[in-house]
Design an enzyme around this catalytic site. Structure first.
Site, PDB file in Angstrom:
ATOM      1  N   GLY A 157       0.852  -1.195   0.000  1.00 38.15           N
ATOM      2  CA  GLY A 157       0.000   0.000   0.000  1.00 38.15           C
ATOM      3  C   GLY A 157       0.887   1.243   0.000  1.00 38.15           C
ATOM      4  N   ARG A 158       0.336   2.314   0.568  1.00 37.78           N
ATOM      5  CA  ARG A 158       1.066   3.585   0.559  1.00 37.78           C
ATOM      6  C   ARG A 158       2.483   3.463   1.122  1.00 37.78           C
ATOM      7  NH1 ARG A 158      -4.097   6.174   1.743  1.00 37.78           N
ATOM      8  NH2 ARG A 158      -3.962   4.909   3.610  1.00 37.78           N
ATOM      9  N   ILE A 159       2.590   2.866   2.324  1.00 34.02           N
ATOM     10  CA  ILE A 159       3.904   2.827   2.987  1.00 34.02           C
ATOM     11  C   ILE A 159       4.827   1.830   2.294  1.00 34.02           C
ATOM     12  CG2 ILE A 159       5.109   2.456   5.177  1.00 34.02           C
ATOM     13  CD1 ILE A 159       2.550   3.394   6.632  1.00 34.02           C
ATOM     14  N   THR A 237       7.620  -2.664  10.687  1.00 33.80           N
ATOM     15  CA  THR A 237       7.199  -1.337  11.170  1.00 33.80           C
ATOM     16  C   THR A 237       5.670  -1.247  11.137  1.00 33.80           C
ATOM     17  OG1 THR A 237       7.473  -0.497   8.923  1.00 33.80           O
ATOM     18  CG2 THR A 237       9.269  -0.044  10.464  1.00 33.80           C
ATOM     19  N   ARG A 239       2.650  -3.788  12.633  1.00 34.91           N
ATOM     20  CA  ARG A 239       2.131  -4.087  13.969  1.00 34.91           C
ATOM     21  C   ARG A 239       2.800  -5.368  14.446  1.00 34.91           C
ATOM     22  NH1 ARG A 239       0.683   0.419  14.101  1.00 34.91           N
ATOM     23  NH2 ARG A 239      -1.409   1.262  14.497  1.00 34.91           N
ATOM     24  N   GLU A 268       3.261  -4.372  23.387  1.00 37.52           N
ATOM     25  CA  GLU A 268       4.017  -3.121  23.552  1.00 37.52           C
ATOM     26  C   GLU A 268       3.594  -2.494  24.866  1.00 37.52           C
ATOM     27  OE1 GLU A 268       3.519  -0.607  20.140  1.00 37.52           O
ATOM     28  OE2 GLU A 268       4.437  -2.080  18.821  1.00 37.52           O
ATOM     29  N   HIS A 287       8.370   1.703  18.667  1.00 35.18           N
ATOM     30  CA  HIS A 287       7.218   2.141  17.852  1.00 35.18           C
ATOM     31  C   HIS A 287       7.309   3.649  17.534  1.00 35.18           C
ATOM     32  CE1 HIS A 287       2.814   0.995  16.809  1.00 35.18           C
ATOM     33  NE2 HIS A 287       3.277   1.915  15.972  1.00 35.18           N
TER      34      HIS A 287
HETATM   35  C1  DGY Z   1       0.064   4.338  13.048  1.00 27.41           C
HETATM   36  O1  DGY Z   1      -0.250   5.474  12.673  1.00 27.41           O
HETATM   37  O2  DGY Z   1      -0.679   3.383  12.906  1.00 27.41           O
HETATM   38  C2  DGY Z   1       1.408   4.178  13.665  1.00 27.41           C
HETATM   39  O3  DGY Z   1       1.641   2.904  14.088  1.00 27.41           O
HETATM   40  C3  DGY Z   1       1.625   5.158  14.788  1.00 27.41           C
HETATM   41  O4  DGY Z   1       1.823   6.361  14.194  1.00 27.41           O
END
Ligand code: DGY
Length: 321
Positions: A157-159, A237, A239, A268, A287
């Site tokens: 996706g975007r990230i 990065t 979950r 966490e 996080h």
């Molecule tokens: C999110 O936005 O979901 C990140 O994990 C925290 O900024």
């Protein structure tokens, strides 16, 4: 006219908080640590809006504790696995989130972790602090080449795409997997769409960018970790729950994979007695994917905009689903 009552679950940046205070009668949780669930149940009673972050469990019981006047839940994050979306839908409560504004910061952090893991940056830093640096050595702290290596991105996706952009600058061969990813879509982002097994078998680095939901919980399980190269680095990065952490520990300890670089864990915070912390080939940060001043300002401002629109009965600028 009196201002709508809202609850803000943490002290968020002023870029958002000032907007909330101006438009609403805001009860703001003032502690550094989040409130307990029981306290939260009391504090939300009678509010029209809740501005939450990912540490709060927002479930059906909490929505009912707030009462039928609850008009909006606005999450200051792109991820919303802490919110029971189905329960909100049933009650007609729109949920807002903050997509887009944290894409670049999160992709930057993911790439930082990739480089840090590949080049053993934390180990190197500890090596000095522990007084082990006695000379230049031909075979000490050797890492892995990043340039030209194969990168597998799970969740395109975007990230995931922003991460691919960074990898392209390192001439990496980029493989991507998302359930509905087309060859064309992947190609446009400089990647090749492959199935999950191919991605895991061929990648030197595997980076996770999926949301956490029923389908992705423990996506990286024992069997999938076993498909990775024994030298490969896993980056997460997204979950913590996307990875079966026990299986990850075993895979790392037994040399089935080369290392892990994590911004997220399950749970966490990661308990200090977690066996993961005893492994030299694991880099863990708390996080901080979206943790830049500018990004958190944008997130706070967007969360405020969603909250204010919601209490006014207007469509949210960014609604989930
Ligand atoms: C999110 O936005 O979901 C990140 O994990 C925290 O900024």
């Amino acid at each position: 006219m009196s201002k709508p009552k809202v609850f803000v679950s943490r002290i968020i940046p002023d870029a958002g908080l000032d907007r909330v205070k101006e438009a609403c009668a805001a009860d703001i949780w003032q502690e550094r640590l989040p409130s307990s669930y029981d306290v939260l149940l009391e504090r939300v009673q009678g509010v029209e809006g809740i501005l939450s972050v990912l540490t709060e469990r927002i479930d059906a019981k909490l929505m009912d504790a707030a009462g039928p006047q609850l008009k909006v839940i606005s999450q200051m994050a792109v991820g919303y696995d802490n919110i029971d979306i189905a329960a909100a839908k049933e009650r007609g409560i729109p949920v807002g989130n903050t997509p887009g504004v944290l894409t670049e910061a999160t992709a930057d952090l993911a790439f930082t972790l990739l480089l840090a893991g590949a080049r053993r940056i934390v180990e190197g830093s500890n090596y000095i602090r522990e007084g082990k640096w006695e000379t230049w050595e031909p075979k000490t702290l050797l890492g892995a080449d990043v340039t030209g290596a194969t990168l597998g991105i799970i969740g395109f996706g975007r990230i995931g795409k922003a991460f691919a952009k960074r990898a392209a600058g390192f001439d990496m061969r980029i493989l991507a997997y998302s359930p509905s990813l087309t060859a064309e879509d992947a190609k446009q982002a400089g990647a090749k769409a492959v199935d999950m097994e191919t991605l895991l078998r061929e990648s030197d680095f595997v980076s996770i960018h999926t949301p956490l939901n029923a389908k992705t919980r423990h996506l990286m399980n024992k069997e999938r970790l076993a498909l990775m190269k024994p030298t490969a680095l896993l980056i997460n990065t997204a979950r913590g729950g996307v990875v079966d952490q026990k299986a990850l520990y075993e895979a790392l300890k037994n040399g089935e994979i080369g290392g892990a670089a994590l911004d997220v864990t399950d749970p966490e915070p990661l308990p200090l007695d977690s066996p993961l912390l005893g492994l030299p080939n694991v880099t863990i940060v708390p996080h901080i994917g979206s943790a830049t001043i500018q990004t958190r300002d944008r997130m706070a401002s967007m969360a405020a905009a969603n909250l204010i629109a919601g209490v006014r009965g207007e469509p949210l600028p960014n609604a989930v689903g």
